[in-house]
Write an enzyme that holds these catalytic residues in place. Structure first.
Site, PDB file in Angstrom:
ATOM      1  N   LYS A  52      11.880  59.844  48.564  1.00 18.16           N
ATOM      2  CA  LYS A  52      12.816  59.197  47.636  1.00 18.16           C
ATOM      3  C   LYS A  52      14.085  58.789  48.383  1.00 18.16           C
ATOM      4  CE  LYS A  52      10.886  61.518  43.664  1.00 18.16           C
ATOM      5  NZ  LYS A  52      10.806  62.733  42.859  1.00 18.16           N
ATOM      6  N   GLN A  96      14.490  67.660  41.294  1.00 12.50           N
ATOM      7  CA  GLN A  96      13.070  67.754  41.620  1.00 12.50           C
ATOM      8  C   GLN A  96      12.456  68.980  40.957  1.00 12.50           C
ATOM      9  OE1 GLN A  96      11.327  65.366  43.546  1.00 12.50           O
ATOM     10  NE2 GLN A  96       9.562  66.515  42.784  1.00 12.50           N
ATOM     11  N   ASP A 119      15.066  59.611  35.672  1.00 11.61           N
ATOM     12  CA  ASP A 119      13.698  60.148  35.647  1.00 11.61           C
ATOM     13  C   ASP A 119      13.124  60.073  34.225  1.00 11.61           C
ATOM     14  OD1 ASP A 119      11.818  61.069  37.355  1.00 11.61           O
ATOM     15  OD2 ASP A 119      12.409  63.170  37.297  1.00 11.61           O
TER      16      ASP A 119
END
Ligand code: NDP
Length: 294
Positions: A52, A96, A119
């Protein structure tokens, strides 16, 4: 059988973003920034986070990676997120997952301000998606929608069977496909472990989306001739011929299923690259929203 190539589509999205960000730089404008928080040292998470960060830098965005030890107290993580919520240079915040067991994942997700939740996992964004209101959509299912659109795969009136009902993949996937919108409007069945005969459902699918997390569980006998097969699964299986000792395998038994399907995503190189591309796209969108740029 035709391959749905996520690498090509993701590269196109990244190229378009790079041009736009270069343009911002030429005008001495601020540029989008993404903050990624990694707690602990799970090897798969480390790889995702590194990918990422690399993708962010490649398109010219700012990237801020915060690595925290596995024993980080929940309140410290919350305080870091609150700082990022208030930081004007940060447009997107991604924590994450999974988090270590002593940290309440839901509490963390709800600490991220919805307007930086690139997200798409905050309940506000998930709820907005459910009601068909513009929102940040979870990156993996958003990426699948882009793939279907790019390859002109008809979804209207098709029977889509989604296997897996996680908040991050299966549930938003089923909602997106069922929306009364162009490039959606499908008839959707959502399957999970309570399905006593999974193949009864999967064999009826014009489009089958596997988001299960079990290598090769979808076999040829479970798939209708000519079906479109989207394999979201990313599973590490032992492979001593590789330096890493493993290789990535999807939820679909690719060799046998590809012989029956009309379209299929490979693993790797299918849905995976799209997830990161959509994360960048959401971060760019957040930047536009926050700077009132239309
Ligand atoms: P979860 O473990 O959160 O969810 C798995 C889902 O599959 C659950 O709903 C579970 O049902 C269902 N399931 C498990 N076994 C069966 C079975 N035998 N029959 C029917 N349903 C079953 O996983 P995620 O949604 O987070 O991820 C799914 C896969 O996608 C993983 O391989 C993951 O690595 C991958 N992934 C890939 C991404 C990408 O970028 N390509 C991004 C995110 C995930 P139940 O709810 O009943 O337990």
């Amino acid at each position: 059988m035709k391959i749905i190539d996520g690498k090509i589509v993701a590269a196109k999205i990244r190229e378009e973003l790079k041009i736009r960000i270069d343009h911002l730089k030429q005008e001495n404008h601020s540029i989008p920034g993404l903050a990624v928080i990694l707690v602990g040292d799970d090897p798969a998470s480390q790889t995702y986070v590194a990918n990422k960060e690399k993708a962010c830098l490649e398109v010219g965005m700012n990237s801020k990676l915060i690595r925290l030890p596995a024993f980080t107290p929940e309140e410290d993580l919350i305080s870091d997120i609150e700082q990022l919520n208030a930081d004007p240079t940060i447009d997107g915040i991604l924590v994450q997952l999974p988090l270590p067991p002593h940290i309440n994942e839901q509490k963390i997700i709800e600490t991220i301000t919805p307007d930086k939740d690139v997200d798409g996992i905050h309940p506000v964004n998930a709820g907005r998606l459910l009601q068909g209101i513009s929102s940040f959509v979870a990156c993996t299912p958003a990426g699948v929608m882009e793939l279907l659109k790019f390859y002109n795969i008809e979804t209207r009136g098709k029977h889509v069977v989604v296997v897996g009902r996680s908040n991050i993949v299966g549930k938003p996937m089923s909602v997106l496909l069922a929306q009364k919108k162009e490039h959606a409007n499908a008839v959707v069945t959502l399957c999970h472990t309570a399905a006593s005969d999974l193949s009864y459902y999967t064999r009826q699918a014009d489009i089958l989306v596997a988001a299960i997390g079990k290598p090769g569980i979808i076999t040829a006998s479970m798939v209708k001739d000519g079906a479109v097969v989207i394999d979201v699964g990313i599973n590490r299986v032992e492979d001593h011929s590789k330096a890493s000792g493993f290789r990535l395998k999807g939820d679909v038994a690719f060799e046998e299923v590809s012989a029956k399907s009309s379209w299929i995503t490979p693993v790797p190189g299918g849905v995976g690259p799209m997830t990161i591309a959509m994360l960048l796209k959401n971060t760019y969108q957040s930047f536009l929203n926050r700077n009132n740029i239309i």
